[in-house]
Motif scaffolding. Sequence first.
Motif, PDB file in Angstrom:
ATOM      1  N   GLY A  45      64.324 -15.540  49.238  1.00 20.79           N
ATOM      2  CA  GLY A  45      63.371 -14.537  49.687  1.00 20.79           C
ATOM      3  C   GLY A  45      63.993 -13.214  50.098  1.00 20.79           C
ATOM      4  O   GLY A  45      63.293 -12.346  50.638  1.00 20.79           O
ATOM      5  N   GLU A  46      65.293 -13.041  49.866  1.00 22.70           N
ATOM      6  CA  GLU A  46      65.972 -11.806  50.239  1.00 22.70           C
ATOM      7  C   GLU A  46      65.860 -10.771  49.122  1.00 22.70           C
ATOM      8  O   GLU A  46      66.017 -11.093  47.941  1.00 22.70           O
ATOM      9  CB  GLU A  46      67.445 -12.080  50.549  1.00 22.70           C
ATOM     10  CG  GLU A  46      67.659 -12.958  51.761  1.00 22.70           C
ATOM     11  CD  GLU A  46      69.125 -13.144  52.090  1.00 22.70           C
ATOM     12  OE1 GLU A  46      69.970 -12.528  51.400  1.00 22.70           O
ATOM     13  OE2 GLU A  46      69.445 -13.905  53.015  1.00 22.70           O
ATOM     14  N   GLN A  47      65.591  -9.543  49.515  1.00 24.22           N
ATOM     15  CA  GLN A  47      65.440  -8.457  48.559  1.00 24.22           C
ATOM     16  C   GLN A  47      66.750  -8.190  47.827  1.00 24.22           C
ATOM     17  O   GLN A  47      67.807  -8.129  48.423  1.00 24.22           O
ATOM     18  CB  GLN A  47      65.013  -7.180  49.302  1.00 24.22           C
ATOM     19  CG  GLN A  47      64.845  -5.951  48.428  1.00 24.22           C
ATOM     20  CD  GLN A  47      63.622  -6.053  47.534  1.00 24.22           C
ATOM     21  OE1 GLN A  47      62.546  -6.349  48.010  1.00 24.22           O
ATOM     22  NE2 GLN A  47      63.810  -5.825  46.244  1.00 24.22           N
ATOM     23  N   HIS A  48      66.680  -8.043  46.496  1.00 22.71           N
ATOM     24  CA  HIS A  48      67.852  -7.609  45.743  1.00 22.71           C
ATOM     25  C   HIS A  48      68.184  -6.162  46.105  1.00 22.71           C
ATOM     26  O   HIS A  48      67.282  -5.341  46.303  1.00 22.71           O
ATOM     27  CB  HIS A  48      67.587  -7.688  44.239  1.00 22.71           C
ATOM     28  CG  HIS A  48      67.518  -9.078  43.708  1.00 22.71           C
ATOM     29  ND1 HIS A  48      66.985  -9.379  42.481  1.00 22.71           N
ATOM     30  CD2 HIS A  48      67.931 -10.266  44.227  1.00 22.71           C
ATOM     31  CE1 HIS A  48      67.067 -10.675  42.262  1.00 22.71           C
ATOM     32  NE2 HIS A  48      67.631 -11.239  43.313  1.00 22.71           N
ATOM     33  N   HIS A  49      69.465  -5.854  46.159  1.00 25.92           N
ATOM     34  CA  HIS A  49      69.917  -4.494  46.446  1.00 25.92           C
ATOM     35  C   HIS A  49      71.052  -4.124  45.504  1.00 25.92           C
ATOM     36  O   HIS A  49      71.897  -4.957  45.174  1.00 25.92           O
ATOM     37  CB  HIS A  49      70.411  -4.369  47.897  1.00 25.92           C
ATOM     38  CG  HIS A  49      69.326  -4.346  48.907  1.00 25.92           C
ATOM     39  ND1 HIS A  49      68.673  -3.185  49.265  1.00 25.92           N
ATOM     40  CD2 HIS A  49      68.745  -5.345  49.630  1.00 25.92           C
ATOM     41  CE1 HIS A  49      67.757  -3.471  50.166  1.00 25.92           C
ATOM     42  NE2 HIS A  49      67.771  -4.775  50.406  1.00 25.92           N
ATOM     43  N   ALA A  50      71.110  -2.871  45.088  1.00 26.66           N
ATOM     44  CA  ALA A  50      72.222  -2.364  44.284  1.00 26.66           C
ATOM     45  C   ALA A  50      72.114  -0.851  44.173  1.00 26.66           C
ATOM     46  O   ALA A  50      71.084  -0.253  44.511  1.00 26.66           O
ATOM     47  CB  ALA A  50      72.217  -2.985  42.885  1.00 26.66           C
ATOM     48  N   TRP A  51      73.205  -0.253  43.736  1.00 31.11           N
ATOM     49  CA  TRP A  51      73.207   1.142  43.332  1.00 31.11           C
ATOM     50  C   TRP A  51      72.947   1.197  41.828  1.00 31.11           C
ATOM     51  O   TRP A  51      73.053   0.187  41.126  1.00 31.11           O
ATOM     52  CB  TRP A  51      74.555   1.784  43.642  1.00 31.11           C
ATOM     53  CG  TRP A  51      74.768   2.072  45.095  1.00 31.11           C
ATOM     54  CD1 TRP A  51      74.735   1.172  46.124  1.00 31.11           C
ATOM     55  CD2 TRP A  51      75.072   3.337  45.685  1.00 31.11           C
ATOM     56  NE1 TRP A  51      74.987   1.809  47.315  1.00 31.11           N
ATOM     57  CE2 TRP A  51      75.200   3.133  47.077  1.00 31.11           C
ATOM     58  CE3 TRP A  51      75.254   4.627  45.171  1.00 31.11           C
ATOM     59  CZ2 TRP A  51      75.499   4.169  47.956  1.00 31.11           C
ATOM     60  CZ3 TRP A  51      75.545   5.651  46.053  1.00 31.11           C
ATOM     61  CH2 TRP A  51      75.663   5.426  47.424  1.00 31.11           C
TER      62      TRP A  51
END
Length: 320
Positions: free
Chosen positions: A90-96
Amino acid sequence: MTATSIETSSTTPTTSSLPLVPQAAAPAVGPELARSWLLVNGAQAERFAAARASAADVVVLDIEDSVAPKDKERARRNVISWLDARDEHGEQHHAWVRINGFGTQWWEEDLRALAGVRGLDGVMLAMVESPEHVTRTAELLQDTRIVALVETARGVQHLQAIAGARSTYRLGFGLGDFRRDTGFGENPMTLAYTRSQFTIASRAANLPGPIDGPAVGALGPKLAEATAVTLEFGMTGKLCLMPEQTATVNEGLSPSLSELSWATEFLQEFDADGGEIRNGSDLPRLARAKKILGLAGAFGLRIPEGYDVHFEAPTDTYHC
């Protein structure tokens, strides 16, 4: 993504070159201090999860140089879909995201498509040659961190202005394209002046340390040597092209065991002596020791139990 912690064997250590191993409980490293910046082809969505699970401090989903023109739109859709999603916990994906070059037909489309995407941590701009590239990007993608990747002789000539642009978050050195543009070789001495300019421009603009270019295909001792060059020139991050490179880069751009040991011992001795400035070397040593221990905390580093080896102070902290 995990940081690292110093570990050693049960034998008494005699050098500072002990290995760094993952520590699951280490804090996440933010982009200001990020060491390893892992580029991942945006057209290959099956690689995103592995990149996120790697030791990379920052994952950069690339829809620029690694993507063929016919695949640009598909790569952009892949990236946006992944950034809008959550993992199995349930954790949001994050990236640049490294977007397409200023003036190309895709640049503005990239920015408009990325505006409002939940997991977007920042954008990396390719082929930056003027501060206008940064400011125009910031106008279309507001409140987003921007790394300016400078990759040409023209860009290097304008480094101070690019670093001084209001929305520049950090500078990056596009090593391969710069060498192709100038004809320079790969010897570190050949690129010494250029690397120095990135560090000087970053420091003068009060930016975090610059991000060095990748060591293409390098692993093991060769990658460690390339990372040591990055560190020698005051650069604090490095682009990576494979997940396997990230742990080595993290270790090479973290405080060494000798630095951490010296800083700890110096502060203990300084405090025991009353915490008063005693000579002209104390202020620079105090600043250096606090910086080393601050980075060690940010990266999840610690001195192994039972480690008792003493090191001389850094050479740039001696009073003259």
